[in-house]
Write a protein that holds these residues in place. Sequence first.
Motif, mmCIF file in Angstrom:
data_model
loop_
_atom_site.group_PDB
_atom_site.id
_atom_site.type_symbol
_atom_site.label_atom_id
_atom_site.label_comp_id
_atom_site.label_asym_id
_atom_site.label_seq_id
_atom_site.Cartn_x
_atom_site.Cartn_y
_atom_site.Cartn_z
ATOM 1 N N LYS A 28 13.737 -1.894 122.902
ATOM 2 C CA LYS A 28 14.714 -2.555 122.034
ATOM 3 C C LYS A 28 14.714 -1.919 120.647
ATOM 4 C CE LYS A 28 16.034 -7.126 120.274
ATOM 5 N NZ LYS A 28 15.689 -8.575 120.245
ATOM 6 N N VAL A 29 13.520 -1.591 120.157
ATOM 7 C CA VAL A 29 13.409 -0.932 118.848
ATOM 8 C C VAL A 29 13.845 0.524 118.944
ATOM 9 C CG1 VAL A 29 11.809 -0.195 117.040
ATOM 10 C CG2 VAL A 29 11.575 -2.461 118.067
ATOM 11 N N LEU A 30 13.413 1.216 119.994
ATOM 12 C CA LEU A 30 13.745 2.637 120.144
ATOM 13 C C LEU A 30 15.247 2.866 120.281
ATOM 14 C CD1 LEU A 30 10.933 3.929 122.553
ATOM 15 C CD2 LEU A 30 11.036 4.059 120.050
ATOM 16 N N ASP A 31 15.957 1.900 120.840
ATOM 17 C CA ASP A 31 17.417 2.033 120.989
ATOM 18 C C ASP A 31 18.121 2.083 119.635
ATOM 19 O OD1 ASP A 31 17.263 2.092 123.716
ATOM 20 O OD2 ASP A 31 17.633 -0.053 123.994
ATOM 21 N N GLN A 32 17.439 1.620 118.578
ATOM 22 C CA GLN A 32 18.035 1.612 117.245
ATOM 23 C C GLN A 32 17.652 2.853 116.426
ATOM 24 O OE1 GLN A 32 20.149 -0.946 116.726
ATOM 25 N NE2 GLN A 32 19.540 -1.590 118.794
ATOM 26 N N VAL A 33 16.753 3.669 116.985
ATOM 27 C CA VAL A 33 16.270 4.861 116.264
ATOM 28 C C VAL A 33 17.290 5.996 116.371
ATOM 29 C CG1 VAL A 33 14.501 6.652 116.206
ATOM 30 C CG2 VAL A 33 13.848 4.260 116.561
ATOM 31 N N ASP A 106 2.880 -3.979 116.407
ATOM 32 C CA ASP A 106 4.247 -4.412 116.104
ATOM 33 C C ASP A 106 5.233 -3.263 116.348
ATOM 34 O OD1 ASP A 106 6.590 -5.377 115.107
ATOM 35 O OD2 ASP A 106 5.851 -5.750 113.075
ATOM 36 N N PRO A 107 6.072 -3.342 117.374
ATOM 37 C CA PRO A 107 6.993 -2.238 117.679
ATOM 38 C C PRO A 107 8.063 -2.027 116.614
ATOM 39 C CG PRO A 107 7.479 -4.135 119.057
ATOM 40 C CD PRO A 107 6.189 -4.444 118.353
ATOM 41 N N THR A 108 8.345 -3.048 115.791
ATOM 42 C CA THR A 108 9.376 -2.883 114.759
ATOM 43 C C THR A 108 8.951 -1.887 113.681
ATOM 44 O OG1 THR A 108 8.558 -4.719 113.376
ATOM 45 C CG2 THR A 108 10.134 -5.261 115.134
ATOM 46 N N LYS A 109 7.672 -1.519 113.660
ATOM 47 C CA LYS A 109 7.174 -0.557 112.669
ATOM 48 C C LYS A 109 7.364 0.891 113.117
ATOM 49 C CE LYS A 109 5.546 -3.715 109.858
ATOM 50 N NZ LYS A 109 6.052 -3.899 108.478
ATOM 51 N N LEU A 110 7.759 1.108 114.370
ATOM 52 C CA LEU A 110 7.900 2.471 114.887
ATOM 53 C C LEU A 110 8.803 3.361 114.018
ATOM 54 C CD1 LEU A 110 8.160 1.666 118.714
ATOM 55 C CD2 LEU A 110 6.266 2.836 117.556
ATOM 56 N N PRO A 111 9.963 2.857 113.558
ATOM 57 C CA PRO A 111 10.813 3.702 112.702
ATOM 58 C C PRO A 111 10.134 4.111 111.398
ATOM 59 C CG PRO A 111 12.082 1.874 113.606
ATOM 60 C CD PRO A 111 10.636 1.594 113.910
ATOM 61 N N LEU A 112 9.252 3.247 110.847
ATOM 62 C CA LEU A 112 8.554 3.582 109.605
ATOM 63 C C LEU A 112 7.560 4.728 109.830
ATOM 64 C CD1 LEU A 112 7.838 0.032 108.089
ATOM 65 C CD2 LEU A 112 9.664 1.643 107.511
ATOM 66 N N PHE A 113 6.933 4.738 111.000
ATOM 67 C CA PHE A 113 6.040 5.846 111.351
ATOM 68 C C PHE A 113 6.831 7.157 111.377
ATOM 69 C CE2 PHE A 113 3.407 2.407 112.636
ATOM 70 C CZ PHE A 113 2.117 2.883 112.819
ATOM 71 N N LEU A 114 7.985 7.117 112.030
ATOM 72 C CA LEU A 114 8.797 8.332 112.148
ATOM 73 C C LEU A 114 9.293 8.811 110.787
ATOM 74 C CD1 LEU A 114 10.833 7.435 115.360
ATOM 75 C CD2 LEU A 114 8.948 9.066 115.157
ATOM 76 N N LYS A 115 9.569 7.862 109.914
ATOM 77 C CA LYS A 115 9.992 8.228 108.563
ATOM 78 C C LYS A 115 8.884 8.977 107.836
ATOM 79 C CE LYS A 115 11.922 6.343 104.279
ATOM 80 N NZ LYS A 115 12.342 5.112 103.538
ATOM 81 N N LYS A 116 7.645 8.520 108.002
ATOM 82 C CA LYS A 116 6.506 9.202 107.384
ATOM 83 C C LYS A 116 6.344 10.617 107.950
ATOM 84 C CE LYS A 116 4.783 6.106 104.557
ATOM 85 N NZ LYS A 116 4.668 6.356 103.081
ATOM 86 N N ILE A 117 6.584 10.761 109.243
ATOM 87 C CA ILE A 117 6.520 12.091 109.864
ATOM 88 C C ILE A 117 7.592 12.997 109.254
ATOM 89 C CG2 ILE A 117 6.850 13.385 112.001
ATOM 90 C CD1 ILE A 117 4.216 11.894 111.966
#
Length: 396
Positions: A28-33, A106-117
């Motif tokens: 659900k979170v990955l679909d928004q990335v 918390d899967p909602t934090k996944l986009p923040l990880f990618l932003k740091k990358i």
Amino acid sequence: MKNQSAVIIVPTYNERENVEPTLEQVFKVLDQVKNWKTSVLVVDDTSPDKTYELVKKLQRKNKRLHLLLNADKAGLGRAYLNGMDYAFDELKADVVFEFDADLSHDPTKLPLFLKKIEEGYELVLGSRYIAGGSIPADWGIHRKFLSVFGNLFINLVMFNFSVRDWTTGYRAITKKVYRAVRQELTSERFSGYTFQIGFLHKTISKGFRVAEVPFHFKDRTVGKSKIGPEYIKNTLAYIMKVKLQSILKHRFFKFAIVGGVGALVQLTTLQLWREVVNFQLAFFLAIECAVLSNFIFNNLWTFADRKLKASQIPAKFLQFNLASGGSILIQQAIAFVGENFIGLFPLFILPIINFPIDTGTMYAVTGILVGMFWNFFAYNTFIWKAKKLAGKKKKK
């Protein structure tokens, strides 16, 4: 520029009740990335509850879900290593995530990880111990102690406070980092939870950029935690071993050991020389004996990577004596002040070895300690100075 690929690795063992809701929330979170090609890889250790059969069923509905089945229970570290190998080599991932199967992360934090990358960080940690992060309030006191004080203990032993959560299992890892540390994580001791600390330690020691993202850790609601007593034992053993190895390899430690040997030489010969000459001359001769000892052992051990050639030794030994002159002057000054303003008188005798200690000996010890700091600077700068790197381009 093509979109980069990120694979979320979810290790499982008897997680049949947790894996489906976990995957639903992650996708659900990955679909928004945006700007990233994303997928999930479940690494199952052939769970007795047949978690892998449910994952195979879910694969029919989602082509971005992959399954890697280990033949037997390999442990957390081995599961992640196998998963990362598969993700980077077969799925062509640029980044992989470590993610628990019980929704503790918390899967909602996944986009923040990618932003740091995207900002240039090479390893991103989900942290419970920075502002915005937390652990469950209803955790037992023993588990809070293990987590909070365990991380504090690692900070203190490693003397590294740049990372607040060493034991977190929520991470994003670039291919560059993984390739750099992969071959150092093959031993059996990294098969369990020690893998997390070992991976992070080796990443930091190689100079990669590490960032932290805060998240609220949730305790599992189904199943039991797989952390056992071996976690504490293995973690303590690894941390202490790494720290000891670090100390033993440090140049100043070697210098201090050589200096300690030199101090013993000086104190022993001081007693011998005082039997035949006056105190000041005996003090000087004892220092020279220590200088010779220090030169030999520093050249063979402390500065072994800069070891002097045979042809250099005569001139360098003369320089060594001159460089040691500062220490000699320091020690002579302390001895002079002590003898003339405090005096020479016995203090006590060391038991067992029956070695006499008087104020003269104490002046020598004080002078040795002060002189050591000067010596290390002088030896490192003048006698065994680092060689300049060859191959630098000349300016036109």
